[in-house]
Design a protein around this motif. Sequence first.
Motif, PDB file in Angstrom:
ATOM      1  N   PRO A   7       0.808  -1.228   0.000  1.00 10.73           N
ATOM      2  CA  PRO A   7       0.000   0.000   0.000  1.00 10.73           C
ATOM      3  C   PRO A   7       0.833   1.266   0.000  1.00 10.73           C
ATOM      4  CG  PRO A   7      -0.769  -1.494   1.672  1.00 10.73           C
ATOM      5  CD  PRO A   7       0.446  -2.126   1.082  1.00 10.73           C
ATOM      6  N   SER A   8       2.018   1.213   0.616  1.00 10.56           N
ATOM      7  CA  SER A   8       2.796   2.446   0.688  1.00 10.56           C
ATOM      8  C   SER A   8       3.258   2.893  -0.680  1.00 10.56           C
ATOM      9  CB  SER A   8       3.998   2.242   1.607  1.00 10.56           C
ATOM     10  OG  SER A   8       4.630   1.021   1.272  1.00 10.56           O
ATOM     11  N   THR A   9       3.560   1.938  -1.571  1.00  5.80           N
ATOM     12  CA  THR A   9       4.079   2.354  -2.870  1.00  5.80           C
ATOM     13  C   THR A   9       3.092   2.170  -4.013  1.00  5.80           C
ATOM     14  OG1 THR A   9       5.014   0.159  -3.116  1.00  5.80           O
ATOM     15  CG2 THR A   9       6.480   1.870  -2.307  1.00  5.80           C
ATOM     16  N   ASP A  10       2.184   1.207  -3.890  1.00  9.08           N
ATOM     17  CA  ASP A  10       1.383   0.871  -5.062  1.00  9.08           C
ATOM     18  C   ASP A  10       0.066   1.612  -5.159  1.00  9.08           C
ATOM     19  OD1 ASP A  10       2.415  -2.602  -4.952  1.00  9.08           O
ATOM     20  OD2 ASP A  10       3.328  -0.848  -5.876  1.00  9.08           O
ATOM     21  N   ILE A  11      -0.298   2.383  -4.146  1.00  7.34           N
ATOM     22  CA  ILE A  11      -1.579   3.085  -4.219  1.00  7.34           C
ATOM     23  C   ILE A  11      -1.323   4.501  -4.668  1.00  7.34           C
ATOM     24  CG2 ILE A  11      -3.490   3.970  -2.878  1.00  7.34           C
ATOM     25  CD1 ILE A  11      -3.498   1.552  -1.282  1.00  7.34           C
ATOM     26  N   SER A  12      -2.025   4.919  -5.745  1.00  3.13           N
ATOM     27  CA  SER A  12      -1.782   6.282  -6.214  1.00  3.13           C
ATOM     28  C   SER A  12      -2.836   7.257  -5.744  1.00  3.13           C
ATOM     29  CB  SER A  12      -1.669   6.314  -7.733  1.00  3.13           C
ATOM     30  OG  SER A  12      -2.677   5.546  -8.302  1.00  3.13           O
ATOM     31  N   GLY A  13      -3.994   6.789  -5.282  1.00  2.00           N
ATOM     32  CA  GLY A  13      -4.965   7.764  -4.776  1.00  2.00           C
ATOM     33  C   GLY A  13      -6.239   7.148  -4.269  1.00  2.00           C
ATOM     34  N   HIS A  14      -6.875   7.871  -3.335  1.00  2.00           N
ATOM     35  CA  HIS A  14      -8.201   7.490  -2.830  1.00  2.00           C
ATOM     36  C   HIS A  14      -9.163   8.556  -3.284  1.00  2.00           C
ATOM     37  CE1 HIS A  14      -5.677   5.459   0.082  1.00  2.00           C
ATOM     38  NE2 HIS A  14      -6.692   4.780   0.519  1.00  2.00           N
ATOM     39  N   THR A  15     -10.210   8.187  -4.013  1.00  2.00           N
ATOM     40  CA  THR A  15     -11.200   9.214  -4.360  1.00  2.00           C
ATOM     41  C   THR A  15     -12.585   8.692  -4.038  1.00  2.00           C
ATOM     42  OG1 THR A  15     -11.115   8.343  -6.597  1.00  2.00           O
ATOM     43  CG2 THR A  15      -9.983  10.424  -6.221  1.00  2.00           C
ATOM     44  N   PRO A  16     -13.455   9.525  -3.471  1.00  2.00           N
ATOM     45  CA  PRO A  16     -14.836   9.080  -3.279  1.00  2.00           C
ATOM     46  C   PRO A  16     -15.525   8.983  -4.636  1.00  2.00           C
ATOM     47  CG  PRO A  16     -14.509  11.280  -2.382  1.00  2.00           C
ATOM     48  CD  PRO A  16     -13.230  10.887  -3.004  1.00  2.00           C
ATOM     49  N   VAL A  17     -16.451   8.062  -4.757  1.00  2.00           N
ATOM     50  CA  VAL A  17     -17.117   7.840  -6.041  1.00  2.00           C
ATOM     51  C   VAL A  17     -18.436   8.608  -6.060  1.00  2.00           C
ATOM     52  CG1 VAL A  17     -18.062   6.074  -7.540  1.00  2.00           C
ATOM     53  CG2 VAL A  17     -16.055   5.584  -6.180  1.00  2.00           C
ATOM     54  N   LYS A  18     -18.735   9.271  -7.195  1.00  2.00           N
ATOM     55  CA  LYS A  18     -19.992  10.031  -7.318  1.00  2.00           C
ATOM     56  C   LYS A  18     -21.171   9.082  -7.233  1.00  2.00           C
ATOM     57  CE  LYS A  18     -19.714  12.138 -11.258  1.00  2.00           C
ATOM     58  NZ  LYS A  18     -19.903  13.138 -12.323  1.00  2.00           N
ATOM     59  N   SER A  19     -22.311   9.565  -6.690  1.00  2.00           N
ATOM     60  CA  SER A  19     -23.433   8.633  -6.497  1.00  2.00           C
ATOM     61  C   SER A  19     -23.978   8.113  -7.811  1.00  2.00           C
ATOM     62  CB  SER A  19     -24.566   9.246  -5.678  1.00  2.00           C
ATOM     63  OG  SER A  19     -24.356  10.575  -5.469  1.00  2.00           O
ATOM     64  N   SER A  20     -23.863   8.886  -8.905  1.00  2.00           N
ATOM     65  CA  SER A  20     -24.378   8.368 -10.173  1.00  2.00           C
ATOM     66  C   SER A  20     -23.541   7.180 -10.599  1.00  2.00           C
ATOM     67  CB  SER A  20     -24.341   9.465 -11.240  1.00  2.00           C
ATOM     68  OG  SER A  20     -23.037   9.997 -11.319  1.00  2.00           O
ATOM     69  N   VAL A  21     -22.238   7.311 -10.438  1.00  2.00           N
ATOM     70  CA  VAL A  21     -21.342   6.206 -10.800  1.00  2.00           C
ATOM     71  C   VAL A  21     -21.559   5.032  -9.843  1.00  2.00           C
ATOM     72  CG1 VAL A  21     -18.931   5.590 -11.154  1.00  2.00           C
ATOM     73  CG2 VAL A  21     -19.695   7.894 -11.654  1.00  2.00           C
ATOM     74  N   GLN A  22     -21.796   5.348  -8.564  1.00  2.00           N
ATOM     75  CA  GLN A  22     -22.065   4.287  -7.578  1.00  2.00           C
ATOM     76  C   GLN A  22     -23.262   3.466  -7.992  1.00  2.00           C
ATOM     77  OE1 GLN A  22     -22.302   4.608  -3.372  1.00  2.00           O
ATOM     78  NE2 GLN A  22     -21.019   6.439  -3.327  1.00  2.00           N
ATOM     79  N   ARG A  23     -24.311   4.159  -8.469  1.00  2.00           N
ATOM     80  CA  ARG A  23     -25.528   3.435  -8.862  1.00  2.00           C
ATOM     81  C   ARG A  23     -25.228   2.515 -10.029  1.00  2.00           C
ATOM     82  NH1 ARG A  23     -28.799   7.792 -10.345  1.00  2.00           N
ATOM     83  NH2 ARG A  23     -27.830   9.298  -8.957  1.00  2.00           N
ATOM     84  N   GLN A  24     -24.415   3.017 -10.963  1.00  2.00           N
ATOM     85  CA  GLN A  24     -24.052   2.176 -12.118  1.00  2.00           C
ATOM     86  C   GLN A  24     -23.294   0.942 -11.659  1.00  2.00           C
ATOM     87  OE1 GLN A  24     -21.600   4.425 -14.720  1.00  2.00           O
ATOM     88  NE2 GLN A  24     -23.297   5.435 -15.741  1.00  2.00           N
ATOM     89  N   ILE A  25     -22.332   1.178 -10.764  1.00  2.00           N
ATOM     90  CA  ILE A  25     -21.529   0.054 -10.281  1.00  2.00           C
ATOM     91  C   ILE A  25     -22.410  -0.950  -9.563  1.00  2.00           C
ATOM     92  CG2 ILE A  25     -19.660  -0.606  -8.713  1.00  2.00           C
ATOM     93  CD1 ILE A  25     -18.336   2.014  -9.254  1.00  2.00           C
ATOM     94  N   ARG A  26     -23.331  -0.440  -8.748  1.00  2.00           N
ATOM     95  CA  ARG A  26     -24.213  -1.337  -8.001  1.00  2.00           C
ATOM     96  C   ARG A  26     -24.999  -2.216  -8.965  1.00  2.00           C
ATOM     97  NH1 ARG A  26     -26.335  -1.057  -2.676  1.00  2.00           N
ATOM     98  NH2 ARG A  26     -25.247   0.915  -2.377  1.00  2.00           N
ATOM     99  N   ALA A  27     -25.527  -1.590 -10.031  1.00  2.00           N
ATOM    100  CA  ALA A  27     -26.312  -2.363 -10.999  1.00  2.00           C
ATOM    101  C   ALA A  27     -25.440  -3.407 -11.692  1.00  2.00           C
ATOM    102  CB  ALA A  27     -26.923  -1.410 -12.036  1.00  2.00           C
TER     103      ALA A  27
END
Lengths: 184, 221
Positions: A7-27
Amino acid sequence: MFKKFAPSTDISGHTPVKSSVQRQIRATVLSQWKIEPETLEAVWPKKEGLVHVKCREHISIYTVNTEPIFFQHFDGPFYPTLRLLHKYPYILPKVQVDRGAIRFLLAGAHMMCPGFTSAGGRLPPAEEGIPTEAIVAIHAEGKEHAVGIGLTKLSTEDIKKVNKGVGVETATYLGDDLWAQKTL
Amino acid sequence: MGRKNRGQSPPRSAATGEALDGAINVAGSSTEPIKEPTPPMKVFYCQVCTFPLEYCEFGSSLTKCKEWLKDEDEDLYNKYYSEEALAAKIGTLSVAAQSALEQSTSKAEAKASAKATLALQKKLASHIIIKRIERTKRKHVTSISGLEAFDIDLKKAAKQLAGKFATGASVSKNAAGLEEVVVQGDVADDVRSMIEKGDGVLKGIPKENVEIVEDKKKKGE
């Protein structure tokens, strides 16, 4: 996929996901896995935000309350994390390898066809055959819990017929670096 | 969850409106049954190797896992390690293959335990070096290196020290690529006593491992 993941080297970022995209992912998740909407709601409530963790090689891990629940490579299918699969083993179709293959799987190897067709392995019968490029749970002979999650390179019928080469590409396995990370 | 909210609609001014609302809500909730989510399967993970119990034999600490499980839960121990269970596990592997498997797992276990003891030795031998460096003629900075060997979060340690001494503290890399905490001011002795007490983040450091070194850093002319 997670043979070497720090995790110290391989993660480039944490971003919250927009709810519209969340709904798509959920589906998409509901259509890809055999999970009930209520059960998915229990694991990933609508009110909770989904956090998108970007990792190297275009791997994205999605977490709820810092606990990773699924990931994807590029825009490919969603793989549940092994911990989630242990809690709800029915969400993915199962294939089984024999005992001799377990230690290779635990070292990160892909599963070859003979591991499934030998006496200890088990593939679903022709009526419930799994097509190629499908996410499956890899179980082991004599074990109750899944050892890994992979992507079929050949359909189960082809695995039985051809019996050579890679059958299932291992994406995550027990004891890999993603397993070691309980929170991200 | 959406259905619950409908019942709590904001109070309407008209009483008739309220009655209508109530009627509609009752009709709505009775036609849709509330489905319960399927409960998750409870998995018991081994505390030693974090695998599900049946996979401990493939981990690198089988003997420790067995000891822990025996203390923890006799029944589960018998379920996995009793004679019949072991015989049933061999399954479809031939005797030769099974013994080869056992050999390789015991080798892996020996390797892992050797690695662990080496790491522990290294930890005991490593020192924390506290340096007092001259910045200008009457100002000093204190640099603390070697905290990583004791699993201390450097950023948190820097913040704590900065708060304690009301000065600036930061994490930087020195020559040799090791990270160190640099605190402004001459606080070497105070830091040493803090470490000995084990204040806050600076836990688990034995006294003998702390060294104070005087360093004269001359800036290029």
